[in-house]
Write a protein that holds these residues in place. Structure first.
Motif, PDB file in Angstrom:
ATOM      1  N   ASP A 194       0.799  -1.233   0.000  1.00 32.15           N
ATOM      2  CA  ASP A 194       0.000   0.000   0.000  1.00 32.15           C
ATOM      3  C   ASP A 194       0.829   1.280   0.000  1.00 32.15           C
TER       4      ASP A 194
ATOM      5  N   GLU B 145       1.428   4.621  -4.872  1.00 32.41           N
ATOM      6  CA  GLU B 145       0.193   5.363  -5.051  1.00 32.41           C
ATOM      7  C   GLU B 145       0.136   5.975  -6.441  1.00 32.41           C
TER       8      GLU B 145
ATOM      9  N   GLY C 124      -4.955   8.178  -6.258  1.00 29.70           N
ATOM     10  CA  GLY C 124      -4.943   7.627  -4.908  1.00 29.70           C
ATOM     11  C   GLY C 124      -5.010   6.108  -4.845  1.00 29.70           C
TER      12      GLY C 124
ATOM     13  N   SER D 170      -3.882   2.100  -5.343  1.00 32.90           N
ATOM     14  CA  SER D 170      -2.595   1.412  -5.230  1.00 32.90           C
ATOM     15  C   SER D 170      -2.676   0.058  -5.938  1.00 32.90           C
TER      16      SER D 170
END
Ligand code: HEC
Ligand code: HEC
Ligand code: HEC
Ligand code: HEC
Ligand code: HEC
Length: 484
Positions: free
Chosen positions: A447, A450, A454, A456
């Protein structure tokens, strides 16, 4: 009719005066028959030693070529003065054979020389062909550069790719690959000769050919389909060596065709493409992942933890198109962790699971620090039976054979994975096919990365596999599959 003997005698007489050409001729005459015989023995695979190849292609062939070089130096540069003229020099031929009456002699000489030249040419072609073939065998790559390559060739021998030649993955097809590999090969032979190679040998991250030219010559990921059941056997370090199983349904997927690319092999689809930038030789720290979609759009996932000023190398040396080797980085040189080595051997029966504490004891013995490989093998062979004699004396009699076999198998596990000369120990090279210690798939699937929107790269477990059971004793799913 032209008499060869006459022409030959003119030719040979010349050598008495031209010592340089004579030296060349002697070298050629000795190496010529030797080369023919040795090259034939090699082609017919009568002699198998890699040293025999080195003798033919590393010593005899260069000598044969050197003989020609010396001969021609004598021919063109020696004995052409007015007094020292020899019929074996360019000057002599030019001066004496320009008259009509001497042309017949000249003709004979040319004929004889042509015969010799054709003979030599045939031998060179034969040796060139067999030499090229030899330089592509695992026997050359793996065994000749004995100490430096022995871990790789040993690992290759016991891998699923043992019948795939080193060059099929490391060189690939095509003239450009052929030439660049020969140039790299010369550099490597020098490095081996002077001992300047690194220990352990670094992964050839820059040198490997794109997988399209190697792996995809044999494998067709666009034809893969479906999921694959993967069962991993493990044993605990208790007295009973309790058997645990993990069952995963791997979404192997496909590289294309039919319903299109999906699942794990979507990464190698011929429509979408992934390029990534990395910051270290092992490509463990990844800074950016660019996803180029078939519709022309591009999504960039950035690792905010890597700052632009920290880039360790120039852009062309830190970006790569993702291919097979980014996941299958150890297809032929598979080194196991000590646990895996033990679990595999217990699972396939090489080490009997009926020996109490064998997993624990075996792990201790193969991971202990030893001053040398010989000593390690010796201690393993004696310490295991001694331990059982002390702690389970009743076993040493009844299961004596099992103990001896287990010790031999432990020695083999050690021999296959540990190479002190090359500084290869447990876990020197790790596999990317999974996510041990957050490496492998999790280098990108985490995570931290990015995209601008926004999002992932997905990490839910079910993206890649369905975990049907994890480290369970007699998991229900496996019993069901076995019809119990
Ligand atoms: C199935 C393909 C394949 C075959 C066959 C193969 N290799 Fe490799 N080899 C690789 C890949 C892929 C790597 C890169 C490993 C990495 O990046 O982690 C590699 C790495 C290496 C390395 C670098 C050290 C290391 O272990 O990472 C050496 C040396 C090497 N191979 C030698 C050989 C020799 C010698 C042979 C033949 C006996 C051979 N290879 C056969 C695919 C292959
Ligand atoms: C010259 C042909 C050839 C080349 C080149 C080749 N392979 Fe293979 N590969 C095979 C064969 C044959 C098998 C099946 C071996 C078996 O089942 O024992 C195999 C098996 C595999 C497997 C399954 C292994 C297993 O544990 O069952 C993988 C994964 C694989 N190859 C990946 C690769 C990758 C990655 C490359 C390129 C670096 C590559 N192969 C290059 C012929 C090749
Ligand atoms: C994103 C990582 C990744 C990439 C890229 C990738 N593979 Fe795989 N491959 C896997 C995984 C994971 C498996 C399942 C391994 C297992 O058995 O657990 C697999 C399985 C395989 C198998 C065995 C298939 C079977 O059904 O048993 C072969 C052969 C193979 N891959 C070849 C390739 C080749 C050739 C390429 C390049 C064209 C490639 N892979 C690219 C991750 C990848
Ligand atoms: C270099 C980075 C990178 C690595 C390493 C990597 N992946 Fe991926 N993977 C991606 C990206 C990027 C996507 C696409 C994300 C998206 O669609 O938003 C993706 C998507 C996937 C998907 C979904 C494919 C689909 O059907 O759309 C699977 C499954 C997957 N990866 C499995 C793996 C496995 C298994 C490994 C390790 C063996 C692995 N990946 C390693 C970058 C990577
Ligand atoms: C990007 C793809 C991917 C994601 C996401 C992923 N895995 Fe995996 N996982 C793999 C691959 C590939 C393997 C290796 C299978 C093999 O051994 O060939 C693996 C192996 C495993 C194993 C077996 C390891 C072992 O040696 O026993 C477990 C357990 C596991 N995963 C759990 C999880 C869990 C839990 C999650 C979610 C948090 C998860 N994985 C997410 C790709 C993934």
């Amino acid at each position: 009719m032209i008499k060869f003997t006459e022409a030959a005698s003119v030719f040979l007489k010349g050598f008495r005066r031209n010592k340089v050409s004579l030296t060349g001729m002697i070298i050629i005459s000795i190496t010529f028959p030797l080369l023919i015989v040795c090259a034939l023995l090699d082609v017919l695979e009568v002699i198998h030693s890699p040293l025999f190849g080195a003798w033919i292609y590393g010593i005899l062939t260069p000598l044969f070529i050197l003989g020609h070089g010396i001969f021609f130096i004598g021919f063109f540069f020696v004995g052409s003065g007015p007094d020292k003229e020899s019929p074996c020099s360019y000057g002599y031929i030019k001066n004496h054979f320009s008259h009509v009456s001497e042309r017949t002699n000249f003709g004979k000489l040319i004929l004889l020389a042509s015969f010799l030249a054709i003979g030599n040419f045939i031998v060179l072609v034969l040796v060139g062909y067999t030499g090229h073939h030899y330089s592509e065998t695992p026997r050359f790559c793996g065994t000749l550069c004995h100490s430096s390559m022995s871990p790789e060739s040993r690992a290759h021998e016991i891998s699923p790719h043992s019948r795939v030649a080193c060059v099929d993955c490391h060189v690939g097809s095509g003239m450009k690959n052929f030439i660049s590999s020969k140039i790299a090969g010369i550099r490597q032979v020098v490095a081996v000769t002077v001992g300047s190679y690194s220990r352990p040998i670094r992964m050839p991250t820059h040198g490997l050919r794109p997988a399209k030219q190697t792996c995809e010559e044999c494998h067709r990921p666009e034809l893969f389909h479906g999921d694959k059941l993967k069962i991993i056997d493990r044993y605990e370090k208790d007295e009973k060596n309790t058997h645990l199983q993990t069952a995963l349904l791997m979404k192997v997927g496909s590289g294309g065709q039919g319903t299109g690319a999906r699942g794990i092999h979507w990464h190698v689809s011929n429509k979408d493409k992934i390029m990534y930038t990395y910051e270290d030789d092992f490509r463990e720290l990844i800074s950016e992942v660019h996803l180029f979609k078939a519709d022309g759009s591009e999504i960039i996932f950035k690792n905010p933890e890597v700052k632009a000023e920290n880039h360790s190398r120039s852009p062309e040396h830190r970006s790569k198109e993702m291919d097979c080797v980014d996941c299958h980085n150890r297809p032929a040189h598979i080194y196991l962790s000590p646990e895996e080595a033990m679990d595999q051997r217990i699972s396939n029966g090489m080490i009997s699971s009926e020996l109490p504490f064998i997993k624990k004891k075996g792990m201790e013995l193969i991971t202990a620090a030893y001053p040398s490989k010989e000593q390690a093998l010796q201690v393993i062979a004696t310490a295991l039976p001694a331990w059982y004699t002390k702690h389970y004396p009743e076993l040493a009699g009844g299961k004596g054979a099992h103990i001896i076999q287990a010790a031999a198998s432990l020695q083999e596990a050690y021999r296959e994975n540990i190479f002190p000369d090359m500084k290869i120990g447990w876990n020197t090279y790790s596999s990317n096919l999974g996510h041990h210690d957050d490496g492998g798939c999790f280098r990108c699937h985490n995570d931290t990365f990015e995209a601008a929107d926004g999002s992932s790269i997905p990490q839910d477990c079910e993206t890649c596999h369905i975990l049907l059971a994890e480290d369970e004793s007699e998991p229900e799913i496996i019993r069901t599959l076995q019809g119990e």
